[in-house]
Write an enzyme that holds these catalytic residues in place. Structure first.
Site, mmCIF file in Angstrom:
data_model
loop_
_atom_site.group_PDB
_atom_site.id
_atom_site.type_symbol
_atom_site.label_atom_id
_atom_site.label_comp_id
_atom_site.label_asym_id
_atom_site.label_seq_id
_atom_site.Cartn_x
_atom_site.Cartn_y
_atom_site.Cartn_z
ATOM 1 N N GLY A 248 -34.827 4.182 -51.170
ATOM 2 C CA GLY A 248 -33.779 4.625 -50.241
ATOM 3 C C GLY A 248 -34.116 5.986 -49.653
ATOM 4 O O GLY A 248 -33.900 6.249 -48.470
ATOM 5 N N GLU A 249 -34.656 6.866 -50.508
ATOM 6 C CA GLU A 249 -35.020 8.210 -50.055
ATOM 7 C C GLU A 249 -36.078 8.137 -48.946
ATOM 8 O O GLU A 249 -35.973 8.786 -47.906
ATOM 9 C CB GLU A 249 -35.563 9.009 -51.255
ATOM 10 C CG GLU A 249 -36.120 10.366 -50.873
ATOM 11 C CD GLU A 249 -36.440 11.256 -52.073
ATOM 12 O OE1 GLU A 249 -36.158 10.841 -53.224
ATOM 13 O OE2 GLU A 249 -36.952 12.361 -51.860
ATOM 14 N N ARG A 250 -37.095 7.321 -49.184
ATOM 15 C CA ARG A 250 -38.191 7.229 -48.205
ATOM 16 C C ARG A 250 -37.751 6.521 -46.931
ATOM 17 O O ARG A 250 -38.206 6.852 -45.835
ATOM 18 C CB ARG A 250 -39.387 6.515 -48.844
ATOM 19 C CG ARG A 250 -40.026 7.393 -49.889
ATOM 20 C CD ARG A 250 -41.067 6.710 -50.736
ATOM 21 N NE ARG A 250 -41.527 7.662 -51.746
ATOM 22 C CZ ARG A 250 -42.226 7.354 -52.823
ATOM 23 N NH1 ARG A 250 -42.549 6.090 -53.060
ATOM 24 N NH2 ARG A 250 -42.598 8.286 -53.671
#
Ligand SMILES: Cc1cc2nc3c(=O)[nH]c(=O)nc-3n(C[C@H](O)[C@H](O)[C@H](O)COP(=O)(O)OP(=O)(O)OC[C@H]3O[C@@H](n4cnc5c(N)ncnc54)[C@H](O)[C@@H]3O)c2cc1C
Length: 385
Positions: A248-250
């Site tokens: 999700g972060e990337r």
């Protein structure tokens, strides 16, 4: 029912667009006017967290039982795209850490108690969240982290330090990577760590070259005791949880980068229609027209790759390779786009007040934070051959 190709061209429903407008109004009214002031201050007001929480911006795709809205990932995509209108990458990063980097894993695998104590107040904007993985001695090599959590009775005793932690100077809790077992990835766990525990200290606020309004800190843990029930997910399975969380972060990093590139080029073209040299608007020079035509084509390709990854992620399909490709491609491209747009502004691109000068400086982070471009290439190659 729209065809698949139509969905790929425009995945947004009128409901997504209405939400986008709400975000846009907030960002343009409450954030953009303070872009420079917050960068100069090296921080932004805590109330921004409160307001975003009240508007539901942190819990877009989180469990409604704990204050989330349970919406699909295209709402997260629209939210992330609209953030670039703040013209302040630091505050955008801080808000994304709160909603899409430090909390999704609690939403996914936390106990009811952890969700009530940490997730819910974070989604409401009442508590500030941080994600604590990186250490002074290890970044890319997550399996090498050294901060220990030793079990003593029904407590965990934590010792070590973390570095580069966004929201680190004022977070109320940290989704923290610790070593509970032996060396390597099999000894890593996650815990929810409240920062009002004795022995926790913010060692230093780091002076960065970009993303200035976001606070980034070195944190120190000396015999910090937390209840063992704050273990997040299974003991010694933390490496897998961290890798899950990284997706999700990337993905948000790729989304915000694509939107940022579109904005840089649009700003540059607007400037080039007004600014004249040698008797004509500078956008009329063919060398620039061709450069922007190339960039617009590449940005469109980056966006389509990113949307492809979003569609897979939203459908719950394995998307590690596509997400890594999107972050790699968008992150590397953004360096060239930012450089050319800044060059196009001439001297105006060299002062703080101009958006492009700050964007050029801030965009440097994209190929480093949340997994470097080299690490993305390692993942892609391991998954391809
Ligand atoms: C502004 C900012 C905010 C951040 N926020 C957070 C946060 O909130 N939480 C958090 O936990 N971390 C955070 N980070 C840390 C960030 O995720 C790390 O910086 C990143 O993962 C890279 O780690 P490193 O800096 O230790 O680089 P290193 O791992 O030391 O890498 C140094 C260089 O070696 C290269 N390299 C490493 N391994 C390989 C390999 N196998 N093959 C080829 N090259 C390789 C890297 O690509 C890089 O170029 C933040 C960093 C910054 C700058």
């Amino acid at each position: 029912m729209p065809s698949t190709s139509a969905l790929m061209l425009n995945p947004y429903t009128p409901e997504h667009e209405a939400f986008r407008q709400t975000v846009r109004q907030f960002v343009e009214k409450e954030m953009a006017p303070h872009a420079l002031e917050w960068d100069k201050a090296g921080i932004f007001p805590r109330e921004v967290f409160n307001k975003c929480g009240e508007l539901g911006f942190f819990g877009i795709n989180h469990d409604p039982k704990y204050g989330g809205s349970g919406l699909d990932y295209w709402y997260v995509t629209a939210f992330t795209e609209e953030l670039v209108r703040s013209h302040n990458a630091g505050v955008n990063m801080a808000l994304l850490v709160q909603g899409q980097m430090a909390t999704p894993i609690i939403n996914e695998i936390g106990t009811d108690e952890q969700k009530r104590e940490f997730l819910q107040p974070a989604l409401m904007g009442e508590k500030i969240a941080a994600l604590g993985i990186t250490e002074p001695g290890c970044g890319s090599d997550v399996a090498g982290l050294k901060t220990t959590a030793r079990r003593v009775g029904d407590e965990l005793v934590i010792n070590g330090s973390k570095m580069w932690i966004t929201n680190g100077t004022r977070c109320d809790f940290i989704t923290l990577g610790v070593r509970t077992g032996g060396l390597g990835y099999e000894g890593v766990s996650l815990v929810t760590f409240p920062t009002d525990v004795r022995g926790f200290q913010v060692s230093k606020k780091l002076e960065k070259i970009g993303n200035l309004s976001s606070d980034t800190a070195i944190l120190y843990f000396e015999d910090c005791r937390i209840p063992a029930r704050y273990l997040l997910g299974e003991e010694n399975q933390g490496f897998y949880h961290i890798m899950t969380n990284f997706q999700g972060e990337r993905l948000t990093a790729a989304i915000v980068t694509c939107a940022g590139m579109e904005q840089m080029v649009a700003d540059a073209i607007r400037y080039g229609t007004e600014r004249e040299a040698f008797g004509k608007p500078i956008i009329k020079f063919q060398v620039w027209r061709h450069k922007f035509a190339e960039h617009l084509s590449a940005i469109e390709a980056a966006k389509r790759l990113t949307y492809h990854a979003v569609a897979m992620f939203d459908a719950g399909e394995p998307a590690v390779k596509q997400i890594s490709m999107a972050k790699l491609f968008a992150g590397d491209l953004a360096q060239r786009v930012a450089y050319d747009c800044q060059q196009f502004f001439g001297a105006m691109g060299y002062i703080e007040e101009t958006h492009i000068s700050r964007a050029w400086r801030d965009v440097r982070l994209i190929t480093i934070g949340g997994g470097t471009s080299e690490v993305m290439k390692e993942i892609i190659s391991k998954m391809s051959f």
